[in-house]
Design a protein around this motif. Structure first.
Motif, PDB file in Angstrom:
ATOM      1  N   LYS A   1      23.003 -32.361  -7.003  1.00 54.72           N
ATOM      2  CA  LYS A   1      24.516 -32.301  -7.108  1.00 54.72           C
ATOM      3  C   LYS A   1      24.875 -31.714  -8.497  1.00 54.72           C
ATOM      4  O   LYS A   1      25.856 -31.043  -8.963  1.00 54.72           O
ATOM      5  CB  LYS A   1      25.075 -33.663  -6.922  1.00 54.72           C
ATOM      6  N   ASN A   2      24.173 -32.298  -9.520  1.00 57.91           N
ATOM      7  CA  ASN A   2      24.464 -31.950 -10.894  1.00 57.91           C
ATOM      8  C   ASN A   2      24.123 -30.736 -11.382  1.00 57.91           C
ATOM      9  O   ASN A   2      24.556 -29.844 -12.526  1.00 57.91           O
ATOM     10  CB  ASN A   2      23.895 -32.971 -11.812  1.00 57.91           C
ATOM     11  N   ASP A   3      23.505 -29.966 -10.550  1.00 53.17           N
ATOM     12  CA  ASP A   3      23.205 -28.502 -10.516  1.00 53.17           C
ATOM     13  C   ASP A   3      23.837 -27.418 -10.141  1.00 53.17           C
ATOM     14  O   ASP A   3      23.837 -26.093 -10.258  1.00 53.17           O
ATOM     15  CB  ASP A   3      21.559 -28.152 -10.079  1.00 53.17           C
ATOM     16  N   LEU A   4      24.972 -27.752  -9.534  1.00 58.61           N
ATOM     17  CA  LEU A   4      25.786 -26.888  -8.720  1.00 58.61           C
ATOM     18  C   LEU A   4      26.636 -26.414  -9.601  1.00 58.61           C
ATOM     19  O   LEU A   4      27.180 -26.621 -10.708  1.00 58.61           O
ATOM     20  CB  LEU A   4      26.767 -27.939  -7.707  1.00 58.61           C
ATOM     21  N   GLN A   5      26.568 -24.747  -9.182  1.00 54.60           N
ATOM     22  CA  GLN A   5      27.451 -23.783  -9.840  1.00 54.60           C
ATOM     23  C   GLN A   5      28.032 -23.129  -8.874  1.00 54.60           C
ATOM     24  O   GLN A   5      27.733 -22.978  -7.929  1.00 54.60           O
ATOM     25  CB  GLN A   5      26.582 -23.008 -10.902  1.00 54.60           C
ATOM     26  N   PRO A   6      29.249 -22.380  -9.447  1.00 48.66           N
ATOM     27  CA  PRO A   6      30.070 -21.484  -8.547  1.00 48.66           C
ATOM     28  C   PRO A   6      29.032 -20.275  -7.667  1.00 48.66           C
ATOM     29  O   PRO A   6      28.214 -19.834  -8.401  1.00 48.66           O
ATOM     30  CB  PRO A   6      30.871 -20.899  -9.699  1.00 48.66           C
ATOM     31  N   GLY A   7      29.087 -20.190  -6.538  1.00 48.15           N
ATOM     32  CA  GLY A   7      28.210 -19.533  -5.789  1.00 48.15           C
ATOM     33  C   GLY A   7      27.287 -20.176  -5.017  1.00 48.15           C
ATOM     34  O   GLY A   7      26.574 -19.461  -4.215  1.00 48.15           O
ATOM     35  N   ASP A   8      26.955 -21.323  -5.324  1.00 48.24           N
ATOM     36  CA  ASP A   8      25.899 -22.287  -4.821  1.00 48.24           C
ATOM     37  C   ASP A   8      26.745 -22.898  -3.271  1.00 48.24           C
ATOM     38  O   ASP A   8      27.896 -22.439  -2.921  1.00 48.24           O
ATOM     39  CB  ASP A   8      25.396 -23.483  -5.219  1.00 48.24           C
ATOM     40  N   VAL A   9      25.996 -23.205  -2.511  1.00 46.46           N
ATOM     41  CA  VAL A   9      26.660 -23.781  -1.158  1.00 46.46           C
ATOM     42  C   VAL A   9      26.150 -25.207  -0.793  1.00 46.46           C
ATOM     43  O   VAL A   9      25.275 -25.771  -1.376  1.00 46.46           O
ATOM     44  CB  VAL A   9      26.205 -22.873   0.134  1.00 46.46           C
ATOM     45  N   LEU A  10      27.228 -25.788   0.181  1.00 49.18           N
ATOM     46  CA  LEU A  10      26.649 -27.052   0.668  1.00 49.18           C
ATOM     47  C   LEU A  10      26.512 -27.078   2.175  1.00 49.18           C
ATOM     48  O   LEU A  10      27.539 -26.501   2.768  1.00 49.18           O
ATOM     49  CB  LEU A  10      27.674 -28.315   0.173  1.00 49.18           C
ATOM     50  N   ILE A  11      25.482 -27.311   2.739  1.00 48.64           N
ATOM     51  CA  ILE A  11      25.207 -27.058   4.039  1.00 48.64           C
ATOM     52  C   ILE A  11      24.795 -28.543   4.706  1.00 48.64           C
ATOM     53  O   ILE A  11      24.175 -29.476   4.406  1.00 48.64           O
ATOM     54  CB  ILE A  11      23.755 -26.373   4.328  1.00 48.64           C
ATOM     55  N   TYR A  12      25.707 -28.622   5.923  1.00 51.32           N
ATOM     56  CA  TYR A  12      25.360 -29.527   6.799  1.00 51.32           C
ATOM     57  C   TYR A  12      25.044 -29.208   8.059  1.00 51.32           C
ATOM     58  O   TYR A  12      25.524 -28.509   8.887  1.00 51.32           O
ATOM     59  CB  TYR A  12      26.675 -30.636   7.035  1.00 51.32           C
ATOM     60  N   ASN A  13      23.759 -29.598   8.650  1.00 55.79           N
ATOM     61  CA  ASN A  13      23.451 -29.396  10.023  1.00 55.79           C
ATOM     62  C   ASN A  13      23.271 -30.700  10.848  1.00 55.79           C
ATOM     63  O   ASN A  13      22.796 -31.915  10.381  1.00 55.79           O
ATOM     64  CB  ASN A  13      21.795 -28.910   9.925  1.00 55.79           C
ATOM     65  N   ASN A  14      23.956 -30.770  12.078  1.00 58.79           N
ATOM     66  CA  ASN A  14      24.181 -31.988  12.644  1.00 58.79           C
ATOM     67  C   ASN A  14      22.802 -32.119  13.386  1.00 58.79           C
ATOM     68  O   ASN A  14      22.260 -31.341  14.152  1.00 58.79           O
ATOM     69  CB  ASN A  14      25.156 -31.541  13.770  1.00 58.79           C
ATOM     70  N   PRO A  15      22.430 -33.212  12.978  1.00 58.36           N
ATOM     71  CA  PRO A  15      20.759 -33.450  13.561  1.00 58.36           C
ATOM     72  C   PRO A  15      20.900 -33.567  15.049  1.00 58.36           C
ATOM     73  O   PRO A  15      19.730 -33.445  15.769  1.00 58.36           O
ATOM     74  CB  PRO A  15      20.366 -34.853  12.578  1.00 58.36           C
ATOM     75  N   ALA A  16      21.749 -34.215  15.735  1.00 61.98           N
ATOM     76  CA  ALA A  16      21.896 -34.266  16.998  1.00 61.98           C
ATOM     77  C   ALA A  16      21.942 -32.906  17.748  1.00 61.98           C
ATOM     78  O   ALA A  16      21.123 -32.791  18.838  1.00 61.98           O
ATOM     79  CB  ALA A  16      22.968 -35.032  17.612  1.00 61.98           C
ATOM     80  N   ASN A  17      22.593 -32.089  17.216  1.00 60.87           N
ATOM     81  CA  ASN A  17      22.807 -30.546  17.932  1.00 60.87           C
ATOM     82  C   ASN A  17      23.138 -29.724  16.827  1.00 60.87           C
ATOM     83  O   ASN A  17      24.447 -29.567  16.533  1.00 60.87           O
ATOM     84  CB  ASN A  17      24.061 -30.655  19.151  1.00 60.87           C
ATOM     85  N   PRO A  18      22.074 -29.122  16.047  1.00 59.07           N
ATOM     86  CA  PRO A  18      22.425 -28.275  15.162  1.00 59.07           C
ATOM     87  C   PRO A  18      23.450 -27.206  15.408  1.00 59.07           C
ATOM     88  O   PRO A  18      24.145 -26.396  14.468  1.00 59.07           O
ATOM     89  CB  PRO A  18      21.174 -27.492  14.794  1.00 59.07           C
ATOM     90  N   GLN A  19      23.622 -26.726  16.831  1.00 61.81           N
ATOM     91  CA  GLN A  19      24.515 -25.519  16.967  1.00 61.81           C
ATOM     92  C   GLN A  19      25.854 -26.193  17.204  1.00 61.81           C
ATOM     93  O   GLN A  19      26.885 -25.343  17.132  1.00 61.81           O
ATOM     94  CB  GLN A  19      24.191 -25.008  18.260  1.00 61.81           C
ATOM     95  N   ALA A  20      26.293 -27.506  17.232  1.00 58.68           N
ATOM     96  CA  ALA A  20      27.434 -28.017  17.427  1.00 58.68           C
ATOM     97  C   ALA A  20      28.028 -29.210  15.991  1.00 58.68           C
ATOM     98  O   ALA A  20      27.139 -29.848  15.925  1.00 58.68           O
ATOM     99  CB  ALA A  20      27.607 -28.602  18.676  1.00 58.68           C
ATOM    100  N   GLY A  21      28.944 -28.599  15.291  1.00 60.71           N
ATOM    101  CA  GLY A  21      29.378 -29.666  14.373  1.00 60.71           C
ATOM    102  C   GLY A  21      28.717 -29.261  13.079  1.00 60.71           C
ATOM    103  O   GLY A  21      29.125 -29.953  11.971  1.00 60.71           O
ATOM    104  N   SER A  22      27.783 -28.234  12.896  1.00 62.64           N
ATOM    105  CA  SER A  22      27.140 -27.850  11.613  1.00 62.64           C
ATOM    106  C   SER A  22      28.273 -27.014  10.712  1.00 62.64           C
ATOM    107  O   SER A  22      29.203 -26.535  11.306  1.00 62.64           O
ATOM    108  CB  SER A  22      25.963 -27.097  11.918  1.00 62.64           C
ATOM    109  N   HIS A  23      28.198 -27.095   9.439  1.00 60.36           N
ATOM    110  CA  HIS A  23      29.121 -26.571   8.547  1.00 60.36           C
ATOM    111  C   HIS A  23      28.600 -26.194   7.352  1.00 60.36           C
ATOM    112  O   HIS A  23      27.500 -26.736   6.787  1.00 60.36           O
ATOM    113  CB  HIS A  23      30.322 -27.170   8.472  1.00 60.36           C
ATOM    114  N   VAL A  24      28.940 -24.981   6.554  1.00 58.04           N
ATOM    115  CA  VAL A  24      28.714 -24.684   5.146  1.00 58.04           C
ATOM    116  C   VAL A  24      30.012 -24.496   4.356  1.00 58.04           C
ATOM    117  O   VAL A  24      30.789 -23.582   5.088  1.00 58.04           O
ATOM    118  CB  VAL A  24      27.804 -23.591   5.358  1.00 58.04           C
TER     119      VAL A  24
END
Length: 448
Positions: A185-208
């Motif tokens: 978190k402390n290394d984040l700079q503009p242009g980096d991303v935050l990714i969430y992959n739904n562990p139950a179903n990666p195709q549904a509910g994931s986001h970036v």
């Protein structure tokens, strides 16, 4: 009895499945048509492969009815079942929140032309990533998990990041990490991303989302660029997101060009130039300035951001920092110069609102009648001085005195603000650039 007549509509067809590695015009056209055709359940046509599967199953069923049960059963068993598609998604695109890995085809909704797939992605600076993301925000690109925007990228969250990173394809939230490295978190700079992959179903509910910079000094909020319904947006977002906050993972694109870690691809201490700041400016140096000001106590001036587009929040925060150093007049006009930049990037001077407080402003300097801006502190509600009279008289001479029923005079009134705003709007300025309060650019143009 033969099966030719009753089955001929099913087993005799012209739809040939295009070879994935063939570059001829026919196969290219068929691949494009297949990618952008409507799904079968929405009225589209089935592919040749699915037709062959149904033909084989129907032949087996007819064979069973005619007494060839054993052989027909063997045929039915041998028919291939639909397996997982590339990217790990075995369901229809219309049932998932994002599409699957796909190449660039550059088809805008309703268009019939296609752009050639691009070669390997070229290195990008952080500023370029943010600027590319901003283009979708500015255009209001609508969210879609199956359509492609005119630049060739799929219009969902992972397609948005693929576009901003300049990848040669539209990826997914579970394949984007292949192009990145995990960071903290402390290394984040503009242009980096935050990714969430739904562990139950990666195709549904994931986001970036794309990280655009911290929105407060405590790092509890950040500026997120994201593609979500109804269209691409830039907004202040709680870290790491509105929901599933603890499951988002920060990543950094491995294709960053060298020297881009400061957010602009230039030295983090060198003054980028006065032309990078002020009304109309939109670049990484503005983002960098805002981030430095937030670190020095200026977070309260930003309702969102900092970002690459110059706004009134940048001017006010800069001016507050300049005044905290005891500077006045043209030295505290809210536009950073070499000294302001030097103090910010090297940690010099006093923070905004800290170090014993800001000294009281000195008496107004004498009115010179020239083009030197006296300072923003002399204009606004409660102010009364000769600079206001000079401003109003010049507005009248320039043909912008229609708001005055009395005056102009030395005491600031709503008539002054409206006259200034009319002049600013005549320059083509809008929003915070035409707020009715004179700044250096307004003053310079008014008295030129």
């Amino acid at each position: 009895m033969t099966l030719t007549d009753p089955l001929s509509p099913l087993i005799e067809f012209d739809d040939v499945e295009p070879a994935e590695d063939c570059i001829c015009g026919g196969c290219n056209a068929r691949r494009r048509a297949r990618l952008h055709a409507a799904p079968v359940h929405e009225g589209g046509h089935a592919s040749a492969r699915s037709v062959r599967r149904r033909a084989a199953v129907l032949m087996a069923a007819v064979g069973t009815a005619l007494g060839g049960g054993a052989a027909a059963a063997g045929t039915a068993t041998a028919a291939p079942a639909p397996g997982p598609t590339p990217g790990g998604n075995s369901s229809s695109q219309s049932q998932t929140p994002q599409g699957e890995v796909s190449g660039l085809y550059g088809q805008a909704p309703g268009a019939r032309t296609f752009a050639a797939p691009r070669a390997a992605a070229a290195p990008l600076t952080r500023a370029q990533i943010i600027q590319r993301a901003q283009t979708w925000v500015d255009q209001g690109v609508p969210y879609s998990m199956s359509r492609y925007w005119s630049d060739g990228y799929r219009q969902d969250c992972s397609g948005f990041v693929s576009m901003a990173w300049g990848l040669g394809s539209s990826q997914t939230t579970w394949t984007l990490p292949n192009f990145a490295e995990r960071i903290g978190k402390n290394d984040l700079q503009p242009g980096d991303v935050l990714i969430y992959n739904n562990p139950a179903n990666p195709q549904a509910g994931s986001h970036v989302t794309i990280f655009g910079g911290w929105a407060d000094s405590s790092r509890t909020k950040y500026v997120a660029y994201e593609q979500t319904g109804p269209s691409a947006k830039k907004r202040s977002t709680p870290y790491a997101y509105w929901n599933n906050s603890g499951s988002y993972v920060p990543y950094r694109y491995t294709g960053l060009s060298s020297g881009s870690n400061d957010g602009g691809g230039t030295s983090s201490t060198a003054f980028p130039g006065a032309d990078k700041f002020g009304p109309g400016a939109n670049n990484a140096s503005v983002t960098r300035l805002g981030q430095l000001l937030v670190q020095r106590g200026g977070a309260g001036f930003y309702s969102e951001g900092p970002g690459p587009r110059w706004g009134e929040a940048d001017r006010k925060a800069t001016q507050a920092f300049q005044q905290a150093q005891g500077w006045r007049g043209a030295e505290a006009d809210g536009i950073p110069g070499k000294d302001t930049w030097d103090y910010l990037v090297n940690g010099k001077g006093r923070n905004i609102g800290g170090g014993g407080g800001t000294p009281l402003p000195p008496p107004p300097p004498p009115v010179t009648g020239g083009s030197t801006f006296p300072g923003a502190q002399y204009f606004g509600p409660g102010q009364s001085n000769d600079h206001i009279r000079q401003l109003g008289e010049q507005l009248v001479r320039k043909g912008f005195g229609g708001s005055y029923s009395v005056g102009p005079g030395p005491r600031w009134t709503e008539s002054d603000r409206r006259a200034v705003q009319a002049f600013q709007q005549a320059q083509g300025w809008r929003g915070s650039e035409a707020d009715g309060y004179p700044g250096p650019d307004t003053w310079r143009r008014l008295f030129s």
